[in-house]
Design a protein around this motif. Structure first.
Motif, PDB file in Angstrom:
ATOM      1  N   PHE A  17       0.697  -1.225  -0.169  1.00  0.00           N
ATOM      2  CA  PHE A  17      -0.026   0.121  -0.126  1.00  0.00           C
ATOM      3  C   PHE A  17       0.944   1.170  -0.079  1.00  0.00           C
ATOM      4  CE2 PHE A  17      -2.978  -3.012   2.539  1.00  0.00           C
ATOM      5  CZ  PHE A  17      -3.554  -3.362   1.483  1.00  0.00           C
ATOM      6  N   SER A  18       2.065   1.113   0.000  1.00  0.00           N
ATOM      7  CA  SER A  18       3.220   2.331  -0.026  1.00  0.00           C
ATOM      8  C   SER A  18       2.687   3.120   1.194  1.00  0.00           C
ATOM      9  CB  SER A  18       3.123   3.022  -1.387  1.00  0.00           C
ATOM     10  OG  SER A  18       3.355   2.170  -2.335  1.00  0.00           O
ATOM     11  N   SER A  20       3.475   3.959   5.574  1.00  0.00           N
ATOM     12  CA  SER A  20       4.343   3.619   6.908  1.00  0.00           C
ATOM     13  C   SER A  20       3.301   2.789   7.921  1.00  0.00           C
ATOM     14  CB  SER A  20       4.886   4.812   7.518  1.00  0.00           C
ATOM     15  OG  SER A  20       3.748   5.564   8.159  1.00  0.00           O
ATOM     16  N   SER A  21       4.030   1.887   8.657  1.00  0.00           N
ATOM     17  CA  SER A  21       3.070   0.997   9.527  1.00  0.00           C
ATOM     18  C   SER A  21       2.561   1.877  10.460  1.00  0.00           C
ATOM     19  CB  SER A  21       4.280   0.286  10.385  1.00  0.00           C
ATOM     20  OG  SER A  21       4.943   1.202  11.171  1.00  0.00           O
ATOM     21  N   ASP A  22       2.832   3.182  10.915  1.00  0.00           N
ATOM     22  CA  ASP A  22       2.042   3.981  11.874  1.00  0.00           C
ATOM     23  C   ASP A  22       0.686   4.311  11.035  1.00  0.00           C
ATOM     24  OD1 ASP A  22       3.455   5.849  10.208  1.00  0.00           O
ATOM     25  OD2 ASP A  22       3.265   7.188  11.944  1.00  0.00           O
ATOM     26  N   GLN A  23       0.472   4.251   9.683  1.00  0.00           N
ATOM     27  CA  GLN A  23      -0.801   4.596   9.058  1.00  0.00           C
ATOM     28  C   GLN A  23      -1.857   3.379   8.866  1.00  0.00           C
ATOM     29  OE1 GLN A  23       1.784   6.079   5.655  1.00  0.00           O
ATOM     30  NE2 GLN A  23      -0.115   7.467   5.539  1.00  0.00           N
ATOM     31  N   LEU A  24      -1.470   2.090   9.479  1.00  0.00           N
ATOM     32  CA  LEU A  24      -2.167   0.931   9.768  1.00  0.00           C
ATOM     33  C   LEU A  24      -2.824   1.209  11.143  1.00  0.00           C
ATOM     34  CD1 LEU A  24       0.056  -1.770   8.213  1.00  0.00           C
ATOM     35  CD2 LEU A  24      -2.109  -0.824   7.228  1.00  0.00           C
ATOM     36  N   GLN A  35      -6.074   2.777   0.822  1.00  0.00           N
ATOM     37  CA  GLN A  35      -5.048   2.154  -0.327  1.00  0.00           C
ATOM     38  C   GLN A  35      -5.539   0.997  -0.611  1.00  0.00           C
ATOM     39  OE1 GLN A  35      -3.692   3.854   2.188  1.00  0.00           O
ATOM     40  NE2 GLN A  35      -2.338   5.607   1.647  1.00  0.00           N
ATOM     41  N   TRP A  36      -6.373   0.309   0.166  1.00  0.00           N
ATOM     42  CA  TRP A  36      -6.702  -1.141   0.138  1.00  0.00           C
ATOM     43  C   TRP A  36      -7.769  -1.257  -0.780  1.00  0.00           C
ATOM     44  CZ3 TRP A  36      -6.793  -5.050   4.606  1.00  0.00           C
ATOM     45  CH2 TRP A  36      -6.882  -6.424   4.191  1.00  0.00           C
ATOM     46  N   ASP A  37      -7.547  -0.958  -2.097  1.00  0.00           N
ATOM     47  CA  ASP A  37      -8.686  -1.100  -3.095  1.00  0.00           C
ATOM     48  C   ASP A  37      -8.427  -2.201  -4.283  1.00  0.00           C
ATOM     49  OD1 ASP A  37      -6.349  -0.065  -4.580  1.00  0.00           O
ATOM     50  OD2 ASP A  37      -6.980   1.534  -5.131  1.00  0.00           O
TER      51      ASP A  37
END
Length: 75
Positions: A17-18, A20-24, A35-37
């Motif tokens: 998804f390009s 960073s881990s803190d965006q999950l 971004q999970w399309d």
């Protein structure tokens, strides 16, 4: 083992998804990862398939719509 597996899945997500881990979020899924399309789903499959060869079939993977679903499928 499951924490190592979860960490590996999340690493694949950040690459696919390009982001960073803190965006999950704590429980990532198609509803809370922008971004999970459909293209992101394909990229995630490729990343997971490279990290865990032969563990996932695409026909089943397309139904896995959350981090927990993927964790269960790989366990």
């Amino acid at each position: 083992m499951s924490e190592d597996l979860r960490r590996g899945i999340r690493e694949c997500m950040t690459v696919a998804f390009s982001i960073s881990s803190d965006q999950l979020s704590e429980k990532a899924d198609v509803e809370n990862v922008q971004q999970w399309d459909s293209l992101g789903h394909l990229a995630l499959f490729e990343e997971l398939n490279a990290k865990y060869p032969g563990k996932l079939e695409f026909a089943k993977f397309r139904m896995l719509l959350s981090e927990d679903d993927i964790l269960q499928a790989l366990s």
